[in-house]
Write an enzyme that holds these catalytic residues in place. Structure first.
Site, PDB file in Angstrom:
ATOM      1  N   GLU A   1       7.692  -7.375  -6.837  1.00  0.00           N
ATOM      2  CA  GLU A   1       8.691  -7.404  -5.970  1.00  0.00           C
ATOM      3  C   GLU A   1       9.135  -8.823  -5.903  1.00  0.00           C
ATOM      4  O   GLU A   1       8.305  -9.571  -5.377  1.00  0.00           O
ATOM      5  CB  GLU A   1       8.560  -6.526  -4.786  1.00  0.00           C
TER       6      GLU A   1
ATOM      7  N   ARG B   1      -7.883  -4.223  -5.712  1.00  0.00           N
ATOM      8  CA  ARG B   1      -7.263  -5.511  -5.625  1.00  0.00           C
ATOM      9  C   ARG B   1      -7.999  -6.828  -5.614  1.00  0.00           C
ATOM     10  O   ARG B   1      -9.315  -6.434  -5.266  1.00  0.00           O
ATOM     11  CB  ARG B   1      -6.102  -5.585  -4.655  1.00  0.00           C
TER      12      ARG B   1
ATOM     13  N   LYS C   1       1.738 -11.137   0.802  1.00  0.00           N
ATOM     14  CA  LYS C   1       3.094 -12.181   0.775  1.00  0.00           C
ATOM     15  C   LYS C   1       3.642 -12.300   1.934  1.00  0.00           C
ATOM     16  O   LYS C   1       4.254 -13.368   2.370  1.00  0.00           O
ATOM     17  CB  LYS C   1       4.093 -11.651  -0.269  1.00  0.00           C
TER      18      LYS C   1
HETATM   19  P1  ATP Z   1       1.397  -8.334  -1.402  1.00  0.00           P
HETATM   20  O1  ATP Z   1       0.502  -7.455  -0.762  1.00  0.00           O
HETATM   21  O2  ATP Z   1       0.811  -9.648  -1.574  1.00  0.00           O
HETATM   22  O3  ATP Z   1       2.781  -8.175  -0.764  1.00  0.00           O
HETATM   23  P2  ATP Z   1       2.122  -6.618  -3.302  1.00  0.00           P
HETATM   24  O4  ATP Z   1       1.455  -5.278  -4.018  1.00  0.00           O
HETATM   25  O5  ATP Z   1       3.084  -6.023  -2.248  1.00  0.00           O
HETATM   26  O6  ATP Z   1       1.580  -7.906  -2.994  1.00  0.00           O
HETATM   27  P3  ATP Z   1       4.016  -6.622  -5.695  1.00  0.00           P
HETATM   28  O7  ATP Z   1       4.996  -7.643  -6.023  1.00  0.00           O
HETATM   29  O8  ATP Z   1       4.720  -5.434  -5.487  1.00  0.00           O
HETATM   30  O9  ATP Z   1       3.440  -7.322  -4.561  1.00  0.00           O
HETATM   31  O10 ATP Z   1       2.973  -6.549  -6.615  1.00  0.00           O
HETATM   32  C1  ATP Z   1       3.110  -6.776  -8.120  1.00  0.00           C
HETATM   33  C2  ATP Z   1       2.008  -6.201  -8.884  1.00  0.00           C
HETATM   34  O11 ATP Z   1       0.724  -7.028  -8.572  1.00  0.00           O
HETATM   35  C3  ATP Z   1       1.583  -4.693  -8.475  1.00  0.00           C
HETATM   36  O12 ATP Z   1       1.273  -4.161  -9.516  1.00  0.00           O
HETATM   37  C4  ATP Z   1       0.205  -5.098  -7.476  1.00  0.00           C
HETATM   38  O13 ATP Z   1      -0.351  -3.688  -7.718  1.00  0.00           O
HETATM   39  C5  ATP Z   1      -0.378  -6.354  -8.152  1.00  0.00           C
HETATM   40  N1  ATP Z   1      -1.161  -6.897  -7.051  1.00  0.00           N
HETATM   41  C6  ATP Z   1      -0.573  -7.331  -5.906  1.00  0.00           C
HETATM   42  N2  ATP Z   1      -1.701  -8.216  -5.351  1.00  0.00           N
HETATM   43  C7  ATP Z   1      -2.737  -7.906  -5.946  1.00  0.00           C
HETATM   44  C8  ATP Z   1      -4.068  -8.302  -5.868  1.00  0.00           C
HETATM   45  N3  ATP Z   1      -4.571  -8.753  -4.643  1.00  0.00           N
HETATM   46  N4  ATP Z   1      -4.993  -8.112  -6.906  1.00  0.00           N
HETATM   47  C9  ATP Z   1      -4.392  -7.426  -7.897  1.00  0.00           C
HETATM   48  N5  ATP Z   1      -3.117  -7.097  -8.143  1.00  0.00           N
HETATM   49  C10 ATP Z   1      -2.671  -7.277  -7.192  1.00  0.00           C
HETATM   50 MG    MG Z   2       4.206  -3.860  -3.963  1.00  0.00          MG
END
Ligand code: ATP
Ligand code: MG
Length: 562
Positions: free
Chosen positions: A40, A267, A277
């Site tokens: 995102e 994760r 984020k």
């Molecule tokens: P955050 O919690 O940091 O805001 P998010 O999951 O909301 O992260 P996205 O932009 O939706 O952020 O993530 C993009 C991709 O990266 C998704 O497929 C998510 O599962 C993966 N991802 C995010 N954080 C991690 C992590 N700590 N380890 C592995 N994969 C991750």
């Molecule tokens: Mg997400």
């Protein structure tokens, strides 16, 4: 904490690879492997995302498949183009290529709308006029069933008409939503008639003001995977409970062919940092760090600025592996990976970070010798550099002790050490200022001991040094953990994660460096012998070179804590 190599990992397949291998053998996906990385664009990528990137693009590479870059841009109030561009730069920098497959969930808004209409027609979705608070109150808890919306059984025609008018902008923000019509008593809260669309008058960075209704992530995500022909939809564990909803959507859209299947992995969590984020944004906006790419940040851009290489991050991702259970990885593993890479590839130079003057009394005034030093003992083919040597040098203050303990093999009164690439010297006396602080160390040298001469004597200690008359002055930024507790997120209610920030995470010193690195370009990486790996910061100017310490040479942190 020492990292133990898991050699099994090299040969055995992780659980996702096992699934893919079986799918290929059984022909379940028509011989295709198609993954995607779906960020995102509401912030910069962090090391957790890097893990996901390496995994998704890595699987595509390994199985001769494809990996899309798809921006899940369904929430215009939090997203923007700056983030889109930064994400693309980071994925490319990590060494991956989405070719012509740069997609956006917003590209599918029209198709998603049509799919929603299909569900309304089938009686599987309805327009609900409850307020947000009413809906929250009616949701129930996992143990207590929710209450059905009074609008749940309105005729499909009515919902269809209202949904069309929602799109046209006839109703104010928040006045109604489109909900899936599933089961308010389901033990899975995600199946309790979840919201699919909300009215939100916000300009979108791609669709502008074309839309005033926006799909929810849970509605857009699975269908986007389907529209892109994704075979293996890989995400983190928290989405496991969303999977029945994604399947419900596909079932009720009557999609039977080419259905994406979702697999969840744990994760990546790292100690001494935060990875959400939202929290990283808070650090940037609150001025706790300079920017998203501050070298203390766990962001990909921060790591890049700090001096990490793409190869080191890919190696890290590999070593972390793909787990099914939540765990926390030690920062020391990431540091281990960058040391491995830089030990092989970084050019050596000498630099003194906490200088004290050393004068060789019996060395001729004004004489300068140009000494030959290996650029990198791990890569003799890189050749030599020239290091000037003279009567007055800088050495590290910590390399001299007047009253040393037994195993101190550095310089002390009457003792000998070798100056790297140069001679053996002996400490004769020291000068002090009025406070007793040492201002200069006087030594004598033995001309017969020049480095490289055959049969010269050996001594236990070797020190790095820089010729005072030739030294390049630089700003050197030394970093420590951003937080001073292993899990800054894990706090009592009344403690903010920012209270755990390490006040000493950045220390700036004046370094005196060997002149061979004058005019080093931004991003260039070096080993400063004995003091760590460093790289040139973008702030660097010819009259004020700036270096970041990427990492110290050994895991000195772990030692101190023992
Ligand atoms: P955050 O919690 O940091 O805001 P998010 O999951 O909301 O992260 P996205 O932009 O939706 O952020 O993530 C993009 C991709 O990266 C998704 O497929 C998510 O599962 C993966 N991802 C995010 N954080 C991690 C992590 N700590 N380890 C592995 N994969 C991750
Ligand atoms: Mg997400």
């Amino acid at each position: 904490m020492e990292y133990k190599e898991n050699t099994d990992k090299v040969t055995s397949l992780n659980f996702i690879e096992q699934i893919i291998t079986r799918d290929l053998e059984e022909g379940n996906t028509g011989g295709r492997v198609h993954t995607r990385f779906p960020p995102e664009p509401n912030g910069y990528l962090h090391i957790g995302h890097a893990k996901s990137i390496c995994l998704n693009f890595g699987l595509a590479n390994k199985y001769n498949g494809k990996c899309n870059l798809r921006f899940d841009d369904t929430n215009p109030t939090k997203e923007n183009v700056e983030y889109v561009n930064a994400i693309k730069e980071d994925v490319r920098w990590l060494g991956f290529d989405w070719e012509d497959r740069e997609f956006y969930a917003s590209d599918y808004f029209e198709q998603l709308y049509e799919m929603a209409v299909f569900l309304i027609r089938k009686g599987k979705a309805f327009v609900c006029e409850m307020s947000g608070e009413e809906m929250a109150a009616a949701r129930g808890t996992p143990a207590i069933p929710g209450k059905e919306s009074p609008w749940r059984d309105r005729p499909a025609e009515e919902s269809l008409d209202l949904f069309g008018r929602m799109r046209k902008g006839e109703f104010p923000d928040g006045s109604m939503v489109l909900r899936a019509r599933i089961d308010m008593a389901s033990p899975n809260m995600h199946l309790r008639d979840p919201v699919m669309y909300r009215i939100m008058r916000a300009s979108h960075h791609r669709t502008g003001d074309l839309w005033c209704i926006y799909p929810m992530y849970d509605w857009a995500h699975g269908q986007s995977d389907y529209l892109e022909n994704i075979t293996h939809s890989i995400c983190t564990l928290e989405f496991e409970v969303h999977r029945p909803l994604y399947d419900w959507f596909l079932d009720n859209l009557e999609i039977t062919e080419n259905r994406p299947r979702q697999f969840e992995f744990a994760r990546l969590n790292l100690n001494y940092t935060v990875m959400s984020k939202r929290k990283l944004l808070e650090l940037v906006e609150g001025g706790h760090v300079r920017s998203w790419d501050d070298p203390r940040m766990p962001t990909v851009s921060g790591l890049r600025r700090r001096g990490f290489t793409p190869a080191s991050i890919r190696m890290f991702s590999d070593k972390v592996g793909v787990a099914k259970r939540e765990n926390v990885i030690d920062m020391a593993l990431l540091e281990h990976c960058i040391r491995e890479d830089l030990n092989k590839n970084a050019r050596r130079v000498m630099g003194v970070l906490d200088p004290v003057k050393l004068i060789i009394d019996n060395y001729p005034d004004g004489k300068v010798e140009e000494l030959n030093a290996l650029c990198n003992p791990e890569r003799p083919e890189d050749g030599h550099r020239i290091v000037p040597f003279s009567k007055t040098l800088w050495i590290e203050r910590g390399d001299f002790m007047e009253d040393p303990p037994k195993k101190f093999f550095r310089l002390s009164p009457g003792k000998e050490v070798r100056l790297k690439y140069a001679y053996i010297i002996r400490c004769e006396s020291v000068d002090r200022d009025e406070n007793g602080k040492i201002t200069a160390i006087h030594c004598s040298y033995d001309p017969e001991t020049k480095s490289g001469l055959s049969g010269t004597r050996k001594v236990k200690g070797t020190l790095h040094w820089v010729s005072a008359g030739h030294a390049l002055e630089a700003e050197v930024r030394l970093y420590d953990r951003l937080f001073d507790v292993p899990n800054p997120d894990d706090n009592p209610e009344d403690v903010d994660f920012k209270d755990n920030l390490n006040p000493d995470s950045l220390r700036v010193v004046k370094g005196l460096l060997e002149p061979s690195i004058k005019d080093a370009r931004v991003g260039r990486r070096y080993q400063f012998e004995r003091t760590g790996y460093f790289c040139v910061d973008p702030d660097s100017r010819p009259d004020n070179p700036v270096f970041n310490r990427t990492v110290t040479l050994r895991d000195s942190w772990a030692k101190i804590n023992k």
